[in-house]
Design a protein around this motif. Sequence first.
Motif, mmCIF file in Angstrom:
data_model
loop_
_atom_site.group_PDB
_atom_site.id
_atom_site.type_symbol
_atom_site.label_atom_id
_atom_site.label_comp_id
_atom_site.label_asym_id
_atom_site.label_seq_id
_atom_site.Cartn_x
_atom_site.Cartn_y
_atom_site.Cartn_z
ATOM 1 N N ALA A 156 1.007 -1.302 -0.034
ATOM 2 C CA ALA A 156 -0.003 -0.046 -0.019
ATOM 3 C C ALA A 156 0.898 1.122 0.026
ATOM 4 O O ALA A 156 0.457 2.243 -0.846
ATOM 5 C CB ALA A 156 -0.791 0.197 1.129
ATOM 6 N N LEU A 157 1.820 1.284 0.707
ATOM 7 C CA LEU A 157 2.897 2.390 0.985
ATOM 8 C C LEU A 157 3.647 2.576 -0.312
ATOM 9 O O LEU A 157 3.650 3.752 -1.165
ATOM 10 C CB LEU A 157 3.716 2.103 1.878
ATOM 11 C CG LEU A 157 3.507 2.273 3.461
ATOM 12 C CD1 LEU A 157 4.338 1.893 4.376
ATOM 13 C CD2 LEU A 157 2.839 3.749 3.479
ATOM 14 N N ASP A 158 3.991 1.489 -0.951
ATOM 15 C CA ASP A 158 4.680 1.678 -2.531
ATOM 16 C C ASP A 158 3.797 2.139 -3.263
ATOM 17 O O ASP A 158 4.051 3.076 -4.109
ATOM 18 C CB ASP A 158 5.131 0.135 -2.784
ATOM 19 C CG ASP A 158 6.074 0.090 -3.679
ATOM 20 O OD1 ASP A 158 6.516 0.966 -3.936
ATOM 21 O OD2 ASP A 158 5.959 -0.610 -4.932
ATOM 22 N N TRP A 159 2.533 1.596 -3.304
ATOM 23 C CA TRP A 159 1.423 2.017 -4.184
ATOM 24 C C TRP A 159 1.293 3.533 -4.422
ATOM 25 O O TRP A 159 1.139 4.236 -5.188
ATOM 26 C CB TRP A 159 0.492 1.103 -4.084
ATOM 27 C CG TRP A 159 -0.426 1.523 -5.389
ATOM 28 C CD1 TRP A 159 -0.732 0.622 -6.428
ATOM 29 C CD2 TRP A 159 -1.550 2.584 -5.679
ATOM 30 N NE1 TRP A 159 -1.409 1.441 -7.550
ATOM 31 C CE2 TRP A 159 -1.925 2.391 -7.110
ATOM 32 C CE3 TRP A 159 -2.026 3.653 -4.994
ATOM 33 C CZ2 TRP A 159 -2.932 3.362 -7.690
ATOM 34 C CZ3 TRP A 159 -2.782 4.390 -5.471
ATOM 35 C CH2 TRP A 159 -3.273 4.335 -6.831
ATOM 36 N N LEU A 160 1.291 4.121 -2.969
ATOM 37 C CA LEU A 160 1.125 5.544 -2.891
ATOM 38 C C LEU A 160 2.403 6.444 -3.181
ATOM 39 O O LEU A 160 2.115 7.598 -3.212
ATOM 40 C CB LEU A 160 0.616 5.843 -1.142
ATOM 41 C CG LEU A 160 -0.745 5.444 -0.840
ATOM 42 C CD1 LEU A 160 -0.833 5.389 0.727
ATOM 43 C CD2 LEU A 160 -1.860 6.528 -1.419
ATOM 44 N N GLY A 161 3.265 5.765 -3.484
ATOM 45 C CA GLY A 161 4.708 6.368 -3.781
ATOM 46 C C GLY A 161 5.457 6.813 -2.936
ATOM 47 O O GLY A 161 6.506 7.586 -2.863
ATOM 48 N N LEU A 204 6.524 0.615 10.674
ATOM 49 C CA LEU A 204 6.558 0.566 9.143
ATOM 50 C C LEU A 204 5.907 2.040 8.921
ATOM 51 O O LEU A 204 6.508 3.056 8.070
ATOM 52 C CB LEU A 204 5.571 -0.536 8.603
ATOM 53 C CG LEU A 204 6.188 -0.577 6.874
ATOM 54 C CD1 LEU A 204 7.611 -0.838 6.827
ATOM 55 C CD2 LEU A 204 5.270 -1.919 6.589
ATOM 56 N N LEU A 205 4.751 2.409 9.680
ATOM 57 C CA LEU A 205 3.825 3.689 9.352
ATOM 58 C C LEU A 205 4.800 4.895 9.938
ATOM 59 O O LEU A 205 4.715 5.662 9.053
ATOM 60 C CB LEU A 205 2.469 3.474 9.871
ATOM 61 C CG LEU A 205 1.564 2.674 9.217
ATOM 62 C CD1 LEU A 205 0.320 2.336 10.127
ATOM 63 C CD2 LEU A 205 1.023 3.204 7.839
ATOM 64 N N SER A 206 5.414 4.744 10.975
ATOM 65 C CA SER A 206 6.158 5.884 11.353
ATOM 66 C C SER A 206 7.367 6.221 10.759
ATOM 67 O O SER A 206 7.723 7.307 10.517
ATOM 68 C CB SER A 206 6.332 5.673 12.961
ATOM 69 O OG SER A 206 7.486 4.776 13.044
ATOM 70 N N ASP A 207 7.983 5.078 10.213
ATOM 71 C CA ASP A 207 9.257 5.128 9.288
ATOM 72 C C ASP A 207 8.699 6.016 7.827
ATOM 73 O O ASP A 207 9.544 6.850 7.284
ATOM 74 C CB ASP A 207 9.894 4.017 8.694
ATOM 75 C CG ASP A 207 10.571 3.340 10.210
ATOM 76 O OD1 ASP A 207 10.563 3.872 10.991
ATOM 77 O OD2 ASP A 207 11.243 2.284 9.947
ATOM 78 N N ALA A 208 7.689 5.344 7.480
ATOM 79 C CA ALA A 208 7.077 6.380 6.056
ATOM 80 C C ALA A 208 6.810 7.762 6.413
ATOM 81 O O ALA A 208 6.703 8.413 5.418
ATOM 82 C CB ALA A 208 5.646 5.373 5.890
ATOM 83 N N LEU A 209 6.493 7.985 7.565
ATOM 84 C CA LEU A 209 6.194 9.470 7.587
ATOM 85 C C LEU A 209 7.508 10.513 7.711
ATOM 86 O O LEU A 209 7.335 11.580 7.287
ATOM 87 C CB LEU A 209 5.581 9.786 9.121
ATOM 88 C CG LEU A 209 4.102 9.461 9.210
ATOM 89 C CD1 LEU A 209 3.851 9.976 10.691
ATOM 90 C CD2 LEU A 209 3.339 10.683 8.431
ATOM 91 N N ASP A 210 8.817 9.740 7.800
ATOM 92 C CA ASP A 210 9.959 10.392 7.609
ATOM 93 C C ASP A 210 10.217 10.781 6.062
ATOM 94 O O ASP A 210 9.978 9.902 5.323
ATOM 95 C CB ASP A 210 11.245 9.653 7.962
ATOM 96 C CG ASP A 210 11.068 9.256 9.581
ATOM 97 O OD1 ASP A 210 10.420 10.164 10.272
ATOM 98 O OD2 ASP A 210 11.879 8.243 10.071
ATOM 99 N N GLY A 211 9.887 11.816 5.876
ATOM 100 C CA GLY A 211 10.295 12.520 4.380
ATOM 101 C C GLY A 211 9.259 12.445 3.680
ATOM 102 O O GLY A 211 9.140 12.787 2.422
ATOM 103 N N PHE A 212 7.868 12.226 4.460
ATOM 104 C CA PHE A 212 6.727 12.103 3.643
ATOM 105 C C PHE A 212 6.126 13.646 3.489
ATOM 106 O O PHE A 212 6.371 14.389 4.406
ATOM 107 C CB PHE A 212 5.601 11.214 4.316
ATOM 108 C CG PHE A 212 4.145 11.441 3.820
ATOM 109 C CD1 PHE A 212 3.887 10.677 2.798
ATOM 110 C CD2 PHE A 212 3.538 12.177 4.216
ATOM 111 C CE1 PHE A 212 2.836 10.667 1.940
ATOM 112 C CE2 PHE A 212 2.156 12.566 3.819
ATOM 113 C CZ PHE A 212 1.780 11.987 2.614
ATOM 114 N N ALA A 213 5.367 13.772 2.130
ATOM 115 C CA ALA A 213 5.109 14.892 2.025
ATOM 116 C C ALA A 213 3.959 14.628 1.218
ATOM 117 O O ALA A 213 3.854 13.787 0.158
ATOM 118 C CB ALA A 213 5.808 16.219 1.413
#
Length: 292
Positions: free
Chosen positions: A251-256, A268-277
Motif C-alpha cells: 500500500a505504501l509503495d503504491w502511494l509512492g 513501518l507507518l512511522s518510518d513512512a512519515l519520515d520524508g513524507f509530504a
Amino acid sequence: MTTSRYRGRFAPSPTGALHFGSLVTAVGSWLVARHAGGEWLVRVEDIDPPREVPGSAASILSTLDAFGLTPDQPPVYQSRRNDLSAAAFDRLRDAGHLFPCWCSRAELAAHGGLHRDGRCIAAADPSRPPAWRLRSPDRVVTWHDDLQGPQAENLREVAGDFVIRRVEGLWSYQLACVVDDGDQGITHVVRGADLLYSTARQIYLQQLLGLPTPGYLHLPLVMDAQGRKLSKSTAALPVDPADPLPALRKALDWLGVKPGAAATPARLLSDALDGFAPATLRRSSLTPGTTL
Ligand code: GLU
C-alpha cells in the motif's frame, strides 16, 4: 490551509472486509493527517442496510487496528447519528431547496437519466413515499484538490437534482457525509478519486447548511490489471489482518512512499512519515505501472 488544527478521517462503508483499495485510502489519509500533526478519525458509514454485510464493520475496525491504523477517538457509526441528518433535511426542505419525487427509473431514463428542472416529472402519488431531491443550481462549483489540482463542476449539468432522502427513508451518502464531516469538525477529507465527483455536491450542501468546507485530497484509485477500479464489486481480495506487513508495504509503495524494512506495522507507518509530504503521493492512476 486553514488555521484550525487538522482533523482528517477514514469513512469506510461496511459492505465487506477491508480490501487493498480501501487500505490504500486508509493509509493515505492517515499519512496526510499525521504529517500535518493532526488527528485521524474513523467513521463507519453504515446508512445503507441493504448493502451492508453483517459483521463487516467489526472486521474493518479490527483489521485497521492490526495494520497499526488506530484512530484518535473511538469510531463513530453514521447509523447512530440519524437525528443530525434529519435536522439538516428539515432545514433544507423548510428553506425550499428540496422537492418530493415519485419518478420511476423508466421515467427518469426517458428524461435523460437526470432531473435538472427542480421538480418531479411524475404525477404525485400520496399512496407511496417519495424520494426527496435537491434543486441543483446552474452554477459552477470550483475547488482546489490538494493532489488533483483545480476542479470545476457545473452542478446542474453533472449531478442534476440529486437525491437527499431515498424512497425507503434512508439518507443519501451526500447528506450524511456532509452533516457528519461538519459535526465532527473534519478539516480535511482524503479519500479515493471515485468520490471526486461528489465533492461539488458536498460543497454546495455545506454552503446551504452553513458548514465550513474542508480541504480535499483525492487519492488515485487502485486499478486491477484490466484497468478496472479495485472494489468489493470486482471481488478484490480482502487484506489479511493476521499478516499485515506485506499488504502494508504494498500500500505504501503504491502511494509512492518507499516502505522501509520495519518489522511491525506501527513502525513501518512511522518510518513512512519520515520524508513524507502529500505532494509526493502518486498523482494519477492512469500512469503506467500502477496496476497491481
Ligand atoms: N463511505 C465511502 C466509501 O466507502 C467513503 C466516503 C468518504 O470518504 O467521503 O466509499
